[in-house]
Design a protein around this motif. Structure first.
Motif, PDB file in Angstrom:
ATOM      1  N   ALA A 116     -50.950 -14.303 -46.174  1.00  0.00           N
ATOM      2  CA  ALA A 116     -51.044 -14.613 -44.642  1.00  0.00           C
ATOM      3  C   ALA A 116     -51.911 -15.829 -44.280  1.00  0.00           C
ATOM      4  CB  ALA A 116     -51.999 -13.219 -44.154  1.00  0.00           C
ATOM      5  N   LEU A 117     -51.500 -16.289 -43.087  1.00  0.00           N
ATOM      6  CA  LEU A 117     -51.917 -17.609 -42.602  1.00  0.00           C
ATOM      7  C   LEU A 117     -52.205 -17.372 -41.071  1.00  0.00           C
ATOM      8  CD1 LEU A 117     -50.058 -20.793 -44.148  1.00  0.00           C
ATOM      9  CD2 LEU A 117     -52.524 -19.753 -44.564  1.00  0.00           C
ATOM     10  N   GLY A 118     -53.472 -17.495 -40.828  1.00  0.00           N
ATOM     11  CA  GLY A 118     -54.041 -17.528 -39.268  1.00  0.00           C
ATOM     12  C   GLY A 118     -54.005 -16.284 -38.823  1.00  0.00           C
ATOM     13  N   THR A 119     -54.402 -16.062 -37.328  1.00  0.00           N
ATOM     14  CA  THR A 119     -54.491 -14.956 -36.667  1.00  0.00           C
ATOM     15  C   THR A 119     -53.799 -15.141 -35.262  1.00  0.00           C
ATOM     16  OG1 THR A 119     -56.520 -15.227 -36.096  1.00  0.00           O
ATOM     17  CG2 THR A 119     -56.081 -13.923 -38.030  1.00  0.00           C
ATOM     18  N   ASP A 120     -52.948 -16.162 -35.070  1.00  0.00           N
ATOM     19  CA  ASP A 120     -52.730 -16.791 -33.678  1.00  0.00           C
ATOM     20  C   ASP A 120     -51.727 -15.361 -33.051  1.00  0.00           C
ATOM     21  OD1 ASP A 120     -53.583 -19.257 -34.280  1.00  0.00           O
ATOM     22  OD2 ASP A 120     -51.460 -19.770 -35.189  1.00  0.00           O
ATOM     23  N   ALA A 121     -51.897 -15.358 -31.739  1.00  0.00           N
ATOM     24  CA  ALA A 121     -51.108 -14.672 -30.730  1.00  0.00           C
ATOM     25  C   ALA A 121     -49.742 -15.169 -30.702  1.00  0.00           C
ATOM     26  CB  ALA A 121     -51.695 -14.577 -29.523  1.00  0.00           C
ATOM     27  N   VAL A 168     -57.500 -17.309 -47.866  1.00  0.00           N
ATOM     28  CA  VAL A 168     -56.551 -18.004 -47.647  1.00  0.00           C
ATOM     29  C   VAL A 168     -55.906 -18.094 -46.093  1.00  0.00           C
ATOM     30  CG1 VAL A 168     -53.940 -18.263 -48.210  1.00  0.00           C
ATOM     31  CG2 VAL A 168     -55.629 -17.969 -50.078  1.00  0.00           C
ATOM     32  N   ARG A 169     -56.206 -16.777 -45.476  1.00  0.00           N
ATOM     33  CA  ARG A 169     -55.545 -16.521 -44.013  1.00  0.00           C
ATOM     34  C   ARG A 169     -56.397 -17.269 -43.229  1.00  0.00           C
ATOM     35  NH1 ARG A 169     -54.734 -10.694 -41.799  1.00  0.00           N
ATOM     36  NH2 ARG A 169     -52.911 -11.555 -40.615  1.00  0.00           N
ATOM     37  N   PHE A 170     -57.579 -17.632 -43.579  1.00  0.00           N
ATOM     38  CA  PHE A 170     -58.547 -18.405 -42.753  1.00  0.00           C
ATOM     39  C   PHE A 170     -58.518 -19.834 -42.993  1.00  0.00           C
ATOM     40  CE2 PHE A 170     -60.296 -14.094 -41.899  1.00  0.00           C
ATOM     41  CZ  PHE A 170     -59.720 -14.046 -40.503  1.00  0.00           C
ATOM     42  N   LYS A 171     -57.914 -20.224 -44.186  1.00  0.00           N
ATOM     43  CA  LYS A 171     -57.833 -21.499 -44.563  1.00  0.00           C
ATOM     44  C   LYS A 171     -59.100 -22.140 -45.000  1.00  0.00           C
ATOM     45  CE  LYS A 171     -53.751 -21.992 -41.223  1.00  0.00           C
ATOM     46  NZ  LYS A 171     -53.203 -22.844 -40.133  1.00  0.00           N
ATOM     47  N   GLY A 172     -59.774 -21.348 -45.995  1.00  0.00           N
ATOM     48  CA  GLY A 172     -60.913 -21.892 -46.580  1.00  0.00           C
ATOM     49  C   GLY A 172     -62.150 -21.661 -45.929  1.00  0.00           C
ATOM     50  N   ASP A 173     -61.956 -20.834 -44.749  1.00  0.00           N
ATOM     51  CA  ASP A 173     -63.239 -20.729 -43.939  1.00  0.00           C
ATOM     52  C   ASP A 173     -64.024 -19.524 -44.552  1.00  0.00           C
ATOM     53  OD1 ASP A 173     -65.208 -19.741 -42.124  1.00  0.00           O
ATOM     54  OD2 ASP A 173     -64.422 -20.859 -40.511  1.00  0.00           O
ATOM     55  N   GLN A 174     -65.043 -19.719 -45.718  1.00  0.00           N
ATOM     56  CA  GLN A 174     -65.733 -18.598 -46.403  1.00  0.00           C
ATOM     57  C   GLN A 174     -66.460 -17.804 -45.492  1.00  0.00           C
ATOM     58  OE1 GLN A 174     -65.636 -18.777 -49.926  1.00  0.00           O
ATOM     59  NE2 GLN A 174     -65.850 -16.392 -49.328  1.00  0.00           N
ATOM     60  N   ALA A 175     -67.093 -17.989 -44.543  1.00  0.00           N
ATOM     61  CA  ALA A 175     -67.821 -17.329 -43.491  1.00  0.00           C
ATOM     62  C   ALA A 175     -66.893 -16.194 -42.789  1.00  0.00           C
ATOM     63  CB  ALA A 175     -68.506 -18.056 -42.510  1.00  0.00           C
ATOM     64  N   LYS A 176     -65.673 -16.703 -42.111  1.00  0.00           N
ATOM     65  CA  LYS A 176     -64.782 -15.895 -41.601  1.00  0.00           C
ATOM     66  C   LYS A 176     -64.128 -14.714 -42.847  1.00  0.00           C
ATOM     67  CE  LYS A 176     -62.959 -18.640 -37.817  1.00  0.00           C
ATOM     68  NZ  LYS A 176     -61.650 -19.079 -37.020  1.00  0.00           N
ATOM     69  N   ALA A 177     -63.807 -15.122 -43.955  1.00  0.00           N
ATOM     70  CA  ALA A 177     -63.337 -14.487 -44.975  1.00  0.00           C
ATOM     71  C   ALA A 177     -64.416 -13.321 -45.242  1.00  0.00           C
ATOM     72  CB  ALA A 177     -63.036 -15.134 -46.205  1.00  0.00           C
ATOM     73  N   ASP A 178     -65.681 -13.631 -45.418  1.00  0.00           N
ATOM     74  CA  ASP A 178     -66.858 -12.822 -45.957  1.00  0.00           C
ATOM     75  C   ASP A 178     -66.954 -11.730 -44.764  1.00  0.00           C
ATOM     76  OD1 ASP A 178     -67.108 -14.357 -48.314  1.00  0.00           O
ATOM     77  OD2 ASP A 178     -68.825 -14.998 -47.541  1.00  0.00           O
ATOM     78  N   ALA A 179     -66.794 -12.108 -43.619  1.00  0.00           N
ATOM     79  CA  ALA A 179     -67.097 -11.210 -42.421  1.00  0.00           C
ATOM     80  C   ALA A 179     -66.052  -9.997 -42.489  1.00  0.00           C
ATOM     81  CB  ALA A 179     -66.708 -11.865 -40.828  1.00  0.00           C
ATOM     82  N   VAL A 180     -64.862 -10.383 -43.074  1.00  0.00           N
ATOM     83  CA  VAL A 180     -63.825  -9.087 -43.014  1.00  0.00           C
ATOM     84  C   VAL A 180     -64.255  -8.165 -43.866  1.00  0.00           C
ATOM     85  CG1 VAL A 180     -61.267  -8.617 -44.036  1.00  0.00           C
ATOM     86  CG2 VAL A 180     -61.796 -10.780 -42.525  1.00  0.00           C
ATOM     87  N   TYR A 181     -65.177  -8.383 -44.989  1.00  0.00           N
ATOM     88  CA  TYR A 181     -65.492  -7.344 -45.602  1.00  0.00           C
ATOM     89  C   TYR A 181     -66.839  -6.886 -45.800  1.00  0.00           C
ATOM     90  CZ  TYR A 181     -61.108  -9.426 -48.073  1.00  0.00           C
ATOM     91  OH  TYR A 181     -59.932  -9.710 -48.355  1.00  0.00           O
ATOM     92  N   ALA A 182     -67.746  -7.354 -44.702  1.00  0.00           N
ATOM     93  CA  ALA A 182     -68.940  -7.314 -44.319  1.00  0.00           C
ATOM     94  C   ALA A 182     -69.120  -5.781 -44.128  1.00  0.00           C
ATOM     95  CB  ALA A 182     -69.401  -7.879 -43.312  1.00  0.00           C
TER      96      ALA A 182
END
Length: 255
Positions: free
Chosen positions: A92-97, A194-208
């Motif tokens: 996946a890439l992005g979360t755009d409306a 990958v979805r957040f294009k390398g933003d580790q903080a956003k990626a980590d928040a998914v699994y927090a």
């Protein structure tokens, strides 16, 4: 350095092809299938990684970009025979409306998830049928079953994968090929990075605060489906973590 000596399966050994096998679900699936007795051909763009994993498994690691016709053709030509194709490459890439969609991201998601799956099936169908007991397992997603806010592009791609899988099942009825769709929910991999294009903080928040599925959990399902008797077709599997009841309903523990 990995041993890059070309390997070949034993005469009676079944051969499994796994795409997107350089890490995550693909790597875990390749390892699980090797443990189950398959000679595994691993494909991914990161060829150094699949070569290294293949060396561990006594299999074959090859460069593969499922979005490129020439790459798929070269990969398929190097596959000695094929009893099982696991279409795992995707993302996946992005979360755009929808109204703000990045069409380049949508194009990539459709190309890798949908057309990549079709390219692999088309390339390996003759050898799957010739095996006398072939199987296609497509790795989908809970996103194929449940649309959710911010997931439109990925939802659309994975719904398409689900549709083509079910049509393939109908088309192959009467032929010696089984077709299975496995739809995982949240899995701890590089998917969100990958979805957040390398933003580790956003990626980590998914699994927090969540205990998500592990790649080996999905691999266990693949191996189980692949090793049922030839008379048994596992049409669809939806698997979620205990902490997840649907695409966006997740139990999170306090930090």
């Amino acid at each position: 350095m990995p041993d890059r000596t070309p390997r070949t399966p034993a005469p009676d050994q079944p051969v499994a092809v796994v795409t997107g096998a350089s890490s995550g679900i693909g790597e875990a699936t390749a390892r699980g299938l090797a443990d189950a007795g398959y000679f595994v051909v691993l494909g991914a763009r990161r060829v150094e990684l699949v070569e290294r994993i293949a060396a561990d498994l006594g299999g074959l690691g090859l460069a593969l970009d499922v979005t490129d016709e020439e790459s798929v053709a070269a990969f398929a030509a190097a596959v000695p025979r094929c009893h099982l194709l696991v279409n795992n490459a995707g993302g996946a890439l992005g979360t755009d409306a929808v109204a703000e969609a990045n069409l380049d991201d949508w194009q990539w998601m459709y190309d890798v998830n949908v057309l990549g799956t079709v390219r692999m099936i088309r390339a390996l169908m003759p050898t799957l049928e010739a095996s006398g007991d072939g199987q296609v397992i497509n790795i989908g997603s809970v996103a194929a079953r449940e649309p959710y806010r911010g997931g439109a592009g990925y939802n659309a791609a994975k719904h398409a994968v689900a549709a083509l899988t079910r049509v393939l099942r109908i088309e192959l009825l009467g032929k010696p090929i089984r077709v299975c769709e496995i739809d995982p929910g949240m899995v701890q991999t590089d998917f969100s990075l990958v979805r957040f294009k390398g933003d580790q903080a956003k990626a980590d928040a998914v699994y927090a605060g969540v205990d998500p599925l592990r790649p080996e959990d999905v691999a266990d399902a693949v191996v189980w489906a692949a090793t049922r008797p030839a008379r048994v077709n596992i049409d669809q599997i939806l698997m979620l973590a205990r902490d997840q009841s649907s695409a966006q309903v997740v139990h999170r523990r306090d930090a």
